[in-house]
Design a protein around this motif. Structure first.
Motif, PDB file in Angstrom:
ATOM      1  N   LEU A  82      -5.560  26.583  81.229  1.00  0.00           N
ATOM      2  CA  LEU A  82      -4.425  25.728  80.873  1.00  0.00           C
ATOM      3  C   LEU A  82      -4.431  24.424  81.656  1.00  0.00           C
ATOM      4  N   PHE A 114       0.628  19.489  80.303  1.00  0.00           N
ATOM      5  CA  PHE A 114       0.810  20.861  80.766  1.00  0.00           C
ATOM      6  C   PHE A 114       2.117  21.442  80.225  1.00  0.00           C
ATOM      7  N   GLU A 115       3.196  20.671  80.308  1.00  0.00           N
ATOM      8  CA  GLU A 115       4.489  21.138  79.804  1.00  0.00           C
ATOM      9  C   GLU A 115       4.457  21.341  78.294  1.00  0.00           C
ATOM     10  N   LYS A 116       3.784  20.441  77.594  1.00  0.00           N
ATOM     11  CA  LYS A 116       3.695  20.562  76.134  1.00  0.00           C
ATOM     12  C   LYS A 116       2.926  21.815  75.736  1.00  0.00           C
ATOM     13  N   LEU A 153       2.678  24.577  77.405  1.00  0.00           N
ATOM     14  CA  LEU A 153       3.522  25.743  77.658  1.00  0.00           C
ATOM     15  C   LEU A 153       4.512  25.947  76.512  1.00  0.00           C
ATOM     16  N   ARG A 154       5.119  24.860  76.053  1.00  0.00           N
ATOM     17  CA  ARG A 154       6.070  24.962  74.932  1.00  0.00           C
ATOM     18  C   ARG A 154       5.363  25.376  73.643  1.00  0.00           C
ATOM     19  N   GLU A 207       2.967  27.442  73.415  1.00  0.00           N
ATOM     20  CA  GLU A 207       2.467  28.817  73.562  1.00  0.00           C
ATOM     21  C   GLU A 207       0.934  28.865  73.598  1.00  0.00           C
ATOM     22  N   ARG A 232      -2.624  29.853  74.523  1.00  0.00           N
ATOM     23  CA  ARG A 232      -3.167  31.165  74.876  1.00  0.00           C
ATOM     24  C   ARG A 232      -4.472  31.038  75.652  1.00  0.00           C
ATOM     25  N   TYR A 273      -3.515  29.576  70.140  1.00  0.00           N
ATOM     26  CA  TYR A 273      -2.096  29.648  70.504  1.00  0.00           C
ATOM     27  C   TYR A 273      -1.530  31.015  70.106  1.00  0.00           C
TER      28      TYR A 273
END
Length: 256
Positions: free
Chosen positions: A118, A132-134, A136-137, A139, A141, A163
């Motif tokens: 990631l 990085f934040e995007k 995480l939102r 999903e 994988r 994902y």
């Protein structure tokens, strides 16, 4: 006439008996209302008693006809080679195109095991923190990557980003985002055969600031299938040919 002497019956001016006592208003109406309520209650109770004493009314039969039972054996499950979910849940690196014969492995992949975590994938964004934040939102994988270089003429990098897609369609969003930014700098040169919305983008001019580098020209391909978004990045010493990157993207999507 002396006080206390009774008046004659024919005197019309004499007050009637009890005229001096005011009469209570509404008494008759109240009695009628109470009687009406009692009548309704009695009627309802009587109707319930009558209904209880009756036999239950049978419901009419359903109009749907009975379904005939199928004959023969149940269909066999798809073999692993045809079941897309079985393939994509396995080792994602096995779905990447193999390095062509005669091509050299790129320097940045020599110490790589083919995976991009990631943080590593977020580092490829213009703003790694927001990337990085995007992710995480979206999903995120996992991501698999490969690449090679051919005779100093061009280099190739292929990424498969998978994902989870439990709450959002991450692969679709990633594909749309990749095409949006690719269209800002490159020219949309057509679709990727075999995909619904895959596209290739080719720069007609060297990238600003990279005119003196070995590979100043850039071409991209973005497509998706299921929960996997595909990215292909090609850098060349001269303008990348449309047929070259389109064929590469088509063959990669066929493996998915």
């Amino acid at each position: 006439m002396a006080p206390g002497q009774p008046t004659s019956l024919g005197d019309a001016s004499a007050p009637a008996e009890g005229a001096g006592r005011p009469r209570r208003r509404g008494r008759t109406a109240s009695l009628i209302g109470v009687a009406a309520v009692l009548g309704l209650v009695a009627g309802a109770c009587g109707g319930i008693l009558v209904q209880v004493g009756r036999e239950p009314t049978k419901l009419p039969p359903l109009s749907q006809t009975a379904l005939a039972r199928s004959e023969g054996e149940a269909p066999k499950p798809l073999p692993a080679g045809q079941d897309r979910q079985v393939r994509t849940d396995g080792d994602l690196r096995d779905l990447l195109l193999e390095k062509p014969r005669g091509a050299e492995e790129t320097d940045w992949l020599k110490d790589s095991d083919g995976w991009m975590d990631l943080a590593g994938y977020a580092g490829t964004f213009g703003d790694p923190q927001r990337g990085f934040e995007k992710l995480l939102r979206s999903e995120f994988r996992r991501a698999a990557v490969t690449g090679w270089e051919v005779d100093g003429a061009y280099s190739v990098e292929i990424r498969l980003i998978q994902y989870r897609q439990e709450e959002v369609v991450g692969a679709g969003g990633a594909n749309a985002s990749g095409q949006y930014f690719a269209g800002e700098g490159g020219t949309d040169d057509g679709g990727v055969p075999g995909t619904g919305d895959g596209r290739v983008y080719i720069d007609d001019q060297p990238l600003p600031g990279l005119e003196a580098s070995s590979y100043p020209y850039l071409a991209e391909a973005h497509a998706r299938r299921g929960d996997i978004a595909m990215e292909i990045w090609m850098s060349g010493a001269k303008r990348i040919e449309k047929e070259m990157i389109t064929s590469l993207a088509e063959r990669q999507m066929e493996r998915l």
